[in-house]
Design an enzyme around this catalytic site. Structure first.
Site, PDB file in Angstrom:
ATOM      1  N   LYS A  41       3.326  -0.587  -1.472  1.00  0.00           N
ATOM      2  CA  LYS A  41       3.763   0.576  -2.025  1.00  0.00           C
ATOM      3  C   LYS A  41       3.930   1.621  -0.799  1.00  0.00           C
ATOM      4  O   LYS A  41       4.526   2.465  -1.051  1.00  0.00           O
ATOM      5  CB  LYS A  41       2.525   1.254  -2.926  1.00  0.00           C
ATOM      6  N   GLY A  42       3.485   1.234   0.339  1.00  0.00           N
ATOM      7  CA  GLY A  42       3.241   2.332   1.103  1.00  0.00           C
ATOM      8  C   GLY A  42       4.679   2.791   1.856  1.00  0.00           C
ATOM      9  O   GLY A  42       4.948   3.982   2.302  1.00  0.00           O
ATOM     10  N   GLU A  97       9.100  -0.542   6.260  1.00  0.00           N
ATOM     11  CA  GLU A  97       7.664  -0.872   5.954  1.00  0.00           C
ATOM     12  C   GLU A  97       7.111   0.673   6.481  1.00  0.00           C
ATOM     13  O   GLU A  97       7.805   1.244   7.313  1.00  0.00           O
ATOM     14  CB  GLU A  97       7.186  -1.838   7.075  1.00  0.00           C
ATOM     15  N   ASP A  98       5.830   0.641   6.134  1.00  0.00           N
ATOM     16  CA  ASP A  98       5.388   2.042   6.423  1.00  0.00           C
ATOM     17  C   ASP A  98       4.629   2.265   7.663  1.00  0.00           C
ATOM     18  O   ASP A  98       4.752   2.975   8.722  1.00  0.00           O
ATOM     19  CB  ASP A  98       4.176   2.590   5.519  1.00  0.00           C
ATOM     20  N   ASP A 101       0.426  -2.662  12.213  1.00  0.00           N
ATOM     21  CA  ASP A 101      -0.718  -2.410  12.639  1.00  0.00           C
ATOM     22  C   ASP A 101      -1.064  -3.669  13.334  1.00  0.00           C
ATOM     23  O   ASP A 101      -0.603  -3.704  14.494  1.00  0.00           O
ATOM     24  CB  ASP A 101      -1.618  -2.225  11.358  1.00  0.00           C
ATOM     25  N   LYS A 129       1.351   1.130  15.414  1.00  0.00           N
ATOM     26  CA  LYS A 129       0.184   1.257  15.931  1.00  0.00           C
ATOM     27  C   LYS A 129       0.012   0.138  16.933  1.00  0.00           C
ATOM     28  O   LYS A 129      -0.794  -0.715  16.626  1.00  0.00           O
ATOM     29  CB  LYS A 129      -0.971   1.041  15.009  1.00  0.00           C
ATOM     30  N   PHE A 150      -6.824   6.060  11.942  1.00  0.00           N
ATOM     31  CA  PHE A 150      -6.456   5.784  10.489  1.00  0.00           C
ATOM     32  C   PHE A 150      -5.719   6.726   9.777  1.00  0.00           C
ATOM     33  O   PHE A 150      -6.394   8.006   9.833  1.00  0.00           O
ATOM     34  CB  PHE A 150      -7.712   5.211   9.287  1.00  0.00           C
ATOM     35  N   ASP A 157      -1.986   5.274   2.104  1.00  0.00           N
ATOM     36  CA  ASP A 157      -2.979   5.578   1.404  1.00  0.00           C
ATOM     37  C   ASP A 157      -4.275   5.337   2.038  1.00  0.00           C
ATOM     38  O   ASP A 157      -4.310   4.752   3.162  1.00  0.00           O
ATOM     39  CB  ASP A 157      -3.322   4.820   0.023  1.00  0.00           C
ATOM     40  N   ARG A 163      -1.181   9.079  -0.932  1.00  0.00           N
ATOM     41  CA  ARG A 163       0.183   8.686  -0.813  1.00  0.00           C
ATOM     42  C   ARG A 163       1.110   9.852  -1.033  1.00  0.00           C
ATOM     43  O   ARG A 163       2.347   9.960  -0.503  1.00  0.00           O
ATOM     44  CB  ARG A 163       0.209   7.593  -1.750  1.00  0.00           C
TER      45      ARG A 163
HETATM   46  P1  IMP Z   1      -1.001  -5.482   9.494  1.00  0.00           P
HETATM   47  O1  IMP Z   1      -0.933  -6.675   8.695  1.00  0.00           O
HETATM   48  O2  IMP Z   1      -2.558  -5.250  10.134  1.00  0.00           O
HETATM   49  O3  IMP Z   1       0.074  -5.045  10.443  1.00  0.00           O
HETATM   50  O4  IMP Z   1      -1.190  -4.391   8.379  1.00  0.00           O
HETATM   51  C1  IMP Z   1      -0.220  -3.588   7.854  1.00  0.00           C
HETATM   52  C2  IMP Z   1      -0.847  -2.537   6.604  1.00  0.00           C
HETATM   53  O5  IMP Z   1      -2.068  -2.284   6.791  1.00  0.00           O
HETATM   54  C3  IMP Z   1       0.146  -1.876   6.370  1.00  0.00           C
HETATM   55  O6  IMP Z   1       1.383  -1.977   5.425  1.00  0.00           O
HETATM   56  C4  IMP Z   1      -0.646  -0.608   5.693  1.00  0.00           C
HETATM   57  O7  IMP Z   1      -0.875  -0.875   4.307  1.00  0.00           O
HETATM   58  C5  IMP Z   1      -1.996  -0.953   5.995  1.00  0.00           C
HETATM   59  N1  IMP Z   1      -2.280  -0.039   7.307  1.00  0.00           N
HETATM   60  C6  IMP Z   1      -2.721  -0.385   8.544  1.00  0.00           C
HETATM   61  N2  IMP Z   1      -2.963   0.886   9.213  1.00  0.00           N
HETATM   62  C7  IMP Z   1      -3.072   1.991   8.242  1.00  0.00           C
HETATM   63  C8  IMP Z   1      -3.491   3.392   8.450  1.00  0.00           C
HETATM   64  O8  IMP Z   1      -3.782   4.074   9.355  1.00  0.00           O
HETATM   65  N3  IMP Z   1      -3.224   3.874   7.356  1.00  0.00           N
HETATM   66  C9  IMP Z   1      -2.888   3.375   6.123  1.00  0.00           C
HETATM   67  N4  IMP Z   1      -2.533   1.837   6.033  1.00  0.00           N
HETATM   68  C10 IMP Z   1      -2.882   1.128   7.164  1.00  0.00           C
HETATM   69 MG    MG Z   2       1.622  -1.913   3.601  1.00  0.00          MG
END
Ligand code: IMP
Ligand code: MG
Length: 175
Positions: A41-42, A97-98, A101, A129, A150, A157, A163
């Site tokens: 959704k992000g 993508e939002d 991470d 990040k 965060f 979210d 959101r």
């Molecule tokens: P990854 O697989 O660790 O890169 O996960 C990425 C997903 O984690 C993103 O699509 C977000 O949904 C969530 N996410 C990671 N960091 C944050 C944050 O600081 N705030 C909100 N959602 C986050």
């Molecule tokens: Mg996401």
């Protein structure tokens, strides 16, 4: 429960950055048709605003995945909850993508999309990040690089809330 939220990027700052990204993407894809893949959704808010700033023919598609993991870290085992409803063979895919991470979710997703035979796949993420990265992911277009905090808002979210905030802020949870 109310959480304290400190603004990191205002709506104006985000709008300005999205306009820049849109102009750059418009230049880079000149003469091509883009298939934008918005990751729900992000990325919904970001993808809609970005699409309006790209002056090219475009299709918009949506995917939703869940990553098995705990509250704060994804595992990299990704389940597709909502898949694209058209084949992408030969298409120019721009994944939106939002936030990237650890990179686990996107690395897995990009492999899945590449296996379907598109002409090319690029990634645009509103936020990056890098301090948290576990798996290498090439981000072709980045909105903002942020420290390991965060954040929420503008589609992102915190426990499914915030959101709808028009800005991006750091959450300071209150108990
Ligand atoms: P990854 O697989 O660790 O890169 O996960 C990425 C997903 O984690 C993103 O699509 C977000 O949904 C969530 N996410 C990671 N960091 C944050 C944050 O600081 N705030 C909100 N959602 C986050
Ligand atoms: Mg996401």
């Amino acid at each position: 429960m109310t959480d304290k939220i400190d603004v990191v990027y205002t709506e104006d700052e985000i709008d300005k950055r999205i306009a820049e990204l849109g102009a750059q993407i418009t230049r880079d894809y000149k003469g091509k048709e883009i298939t934008m893949v918005c990751i729900l959704k992000g990325a919904a808010s970001f993808a809609c605003e970005l699409a309006k700033r790209i002056d090219l023919p475009m299709e918009m598609e949506y995917m939703r995945c869940s990553s098995y993991g705990n509250e704060t870290e994804s595992s990299g085992v990704v389940k597709i909850d909502l898949d694209l409803d058209h084949p992408i063979r030969g298409k120019h895919i721009l994944v939106v993508e939002d936030i990237i991470d650890t990179g686990r979710t996107m690395s897995y997703l990009l492999d899945i999309l590449k296996d379907r035979g598109p002409a090319d796949v690029k990634l645009c993420s509103l936020l990056d990040k890098p301090d948290r990265r576990v798996v290498d992911v090439t981000i072709d277009y980045t909105g903002f690089v942020i420290p390991d905090e965060f954040i929420a808002g503008y589609g992102l979210d915190y426990a499914q809330k915030y959101r709808n905030l028009p800005y991006i802020g750091v959450i300071d949870p209150e108990v």
